[in-house]
Design a protein around this motif. Structure first.
Motif, PDB file in Angstrom:
ATOM      1  N   VAL A  68      44.729  41.128  49.260  1.00 25.84           N
ATOM      2  CA  VAL A  68      44.903  39.943  49.934  1.00 25.84           C
ATOM      3  C   VAL A  68      44.911  39.776  50.949  1.00 25.84           C
ATOM      4  O   VAL A  68      45.869  40.415  52.361  1.00 25.84           O
ATOM      5  CB  VAL A  68      46.792  39.150  49.272  1.00 25.84           C
ATOM      6  CG1 VAL A  68      46.719  37.986  50.155  1.00 25.84           C
ATOM      7  CG2 VAL A  68      46.792  39.467  48.037  1.00 25.84           C
TER       8      VAL A  68
ATOM      9  N   LEU B 177      41.665  38.784  46.865  1.00 30.03           N
ATOM     10  CA  LEU B 177      42.020  37.279  46.938  1.00 30.03           C
ATOM     11  C   LEU B 177      42.241  36.784  48.578  1.00 30.03           C
ATOM     12  O   LEU B 177      43.575  37.580  49.495  1.00 30.03           O
ATOM     13  CB  LEU B 177      43.887  37.244  46.936  1.00 30.03           C
ATOM     14  CG  LEU B 177      44.002  35.547  47.086  1.00 30.03           C
ATOM     15  CD1 LEU B 177      43.567  34.048  46.194  1.00 30.03           C
ATOM     16  CD2 LEU B 177      46.047  35.314  46.977  1.00 30.03           C
TER      17      LEU B 177
ATOM     18  N   LEU C 163      43.675  34.294  51.618  1.00 31.87           N
ATOM     19  CA  LEU C 163      44.679  33.234  51.482  1.00 31.87           C
ATOM     20  C   LEU C 163      44.647  32.556  52.259  1.00 31.87           C
ATOM     21  O   LEU C 163      45.038  33.575  53.624  1.00 31.87           O
ATOM     22  CB  LEU C 163      45.616  34.051  50.127  1.00 31.87           C
ATOM     23  CG  LEU C 163      47.161  33.222  50.575  1.00 31.87           C
ATOM     24  CD1 LEU C 163      46.740  32.679  48.985  1.00 31.87           C
ATOM     25  CD2 LEU C 163      47.878  33.894  49.980  1.00 31.87           C
TER      26      LEU C 163
ATOM     27  N   ARG D 152      37.645  35.894  45.450  1.00 30.47           N
ATOM     28  CA  ARG D 152      38.548  34.686  45.611  1.00 30.47           C
ATOM     29  C   ARG D 152      39.226  34.093  46.370  1.00 30.47           C
ATOM     30  O   ARG D 152      39.434  34.416  47.009  1.00 30.47           O
ATOM     31  CB  ARG D 152      38.871  34.024  43.890  1.00 30.47           C
ATOM     32  CG  ARG D 152      40.524  34.578  43.913  1.00 30.47           C
ATOM     33  CD  ARG D 152      41.027  34.116  42.823  1.00 30.47           C
ATOM     34  NE  ARG D 152      42.401  34.722  42.219  1.00 30.47           N
ATOM     35  CZ  ARG D 152      43.336  33.463  42.789  1.00 30.47           C
ATOM     36  NH1 ARG D 152      43.026  32.891  43.482  1.00 30.47           N
ATOM     37  NH2 ARG D 152      44.585  33.921  42.488  1.00 30.47           N
TER      38      ARG D 152
ATOM     39  N   GLU E   1      42.076  30.817  47.975  1.00 34.92           N
ATOM     40  CA  GLU E   1      42.703  29.827  47.886  1.00 34.92           C
ATOM     41  C   GLU E   1      43.429  29.851  48.917  1.00 34.92           C
ATOM     42  O   GLU E   1      43.781  30.129  49.792  1.00 34.92           O
ATOM     43  CB  GLU E   1      43.793  30.480  47.097  1.00 34.92           C
ATOM     44  CG  GLU E   1      45.309  29.574  46.667  1.00 34.92           C
ATOM     45  CD  GLU E   1      45.859  30.962  45.589  1.00 34.92           C
ATOM     46  OE1 GLU E   1      47.076  29.491  45.394  1.00 34.92           O
ATOM     47  OE2 GLU E   1      45.739  31.242  44.601  1.00 34.92           O
TER      48      GLU E   1
ATOM     49  N   PHE F 189      48.418  37.014  41.647  1.00 41.01           N
ATOM     50  CA  PHE F 189      47.868  37.825  41.931  1.00 41.01           C
ATOM     51  C   PHE F 189      48.293  38.912  41.449  1.00 41.01           C
ATOM     52  O   PHE F 189      47.476  39.677  40.384  1.00 41.01           O
ATOM     53  CB  PHE F 189      47.337  37.856  43.688  1.00 41.01           C
ATOM     54  CG  PHE F 189      45.541  38.083  43.791  1.00 41.01           C
ATOM     55  CD1 PHE F 189      44.813  38.181  42.899  1.00 41.01           C
ATOM     56  CD2 PHE F 189      46.190  39.584  44.551  1.00 41.01           C
ATOM     57  CE1 PHE F 189      43.838  39.550  43.219  1.00 41.01           C
ATOM     58  CE2 PHE F 189      44.862  40.436  45.265  1.00 41.01           C
ATOM     59  CZ  PHE F 189      44.363  40.225  44.319  1.00 41.01           C
TER      60      PHE F 189
END
Length: 243
Positions: free
Chosen positions: A99, A184, A186, A209, A211, A235
């Motif tokens: 992350v 991720l 974030l 991705r 977010e 996640f």
């Protein structure tokens, strides 16, 4: 996901902070996941240790090993995010997921100029004055329970010039090619600076991705601890099992 399958999670803090940055996330996640937050070199209980990305990589790796559950999900914010990218490159066998929080901006070229300026300015200001200013700012912006652990641990202003001196000029979206695990990205919706390259970072990785935490800024895990924690939890639950 059973307790035996739960993904271990290691948190790496941002500039000047310490493991205390993650107090809300640790409290919310520890019943489901093995979790730990690290102090990076020159920060928190490692205040006397010289900063280097290689040392940060070893600290994160040791934290993964300490959980005794195999490869971990590593959550890195800002400086800790870039350190986590370095970790992903050199210790891929330790990484189950990544992350990147507030760490999807290139540190190369003209975009690096403001950080070079800050890195030069900070050593000229008394550390106690900077600490008082940070205490007041955090207490004005956030509830006590969100920031008190960070305030108690103090700030690593002395490490900032060296840390950002090493990070600047080193990272861009190309760093994502070295990450072998799902990612991720974030970010706080209003973190215009550190999410500036999020689309490029996401495009550079086949399993990444983005977010956003609505209305949050750079310290998204302080602005909305519940939303940040929920994103990490979801996640972690989606990560593939270790083969």
């Amino acid at each position: 996901m059973t307790a035996a399958d739960a993904v271990p999670i290691v948190f790496a803090h941002g500039t000047r902070f310490s493991a205390g940055q993650w107090s809300m996330q640790l409290a919310a996640l520890r019943d489901e996941f093995p979790v730990v937050a690290v102090d990076l070199p020159g920060h928190g209980e490692r205040s006397a240790q010289p900063w280097s990305l290689s040392a940060a990589t070893e600290i994160i790796a040791s934290a993964v090993d300490s959980l005794g559950r195999g490869p971990a999900l590593v959550v890195g914010h800002s400086l800790g995010g870039y350190a986590s990218l370095e970790f992903a490159r050199h210790r891929p066998e330790h990484l189950r997921g990544l992350v990147l929080a507030g760490a999807s901006a290139s540190t190369r070229g003209l975009r690096a100029a403001p950080y070079q300026w800050v890195a030069r300015l900070v050593p000229r200001m008394p550390a106690d004055r900077l600490a008082r200013w940070n205490d007041r700012l955090l207490r004005r912006l956030y509830p006590r329970e969100v920031v008190e652990a960070t305030i108690r641990a103090g700030y690593a202003f002395h490490t900032l010039p060296t840390a950002w001196g090493e990070v600047l000029g080193r990272f861009d979206a190309g760093a994502m090619r070295h990450v072998k695990a799902p990612v991720l990205i974030l970010n706080g919706e209003k973190d215009a600076v550190f999410r500036a390259g999020e689309a490029d970072f996401a495009c550079a990785h086949p399993h990444a991705r983005v977010e956003l935490i609505p209305r949050a800024r750079h310290l998204a895990n302080f602005d909305d601890p519940a939303a940040f924690t929920d994103a990490v939890r979801r996640f972690a639950r989606q990560l593939p099992a270790v083969s």
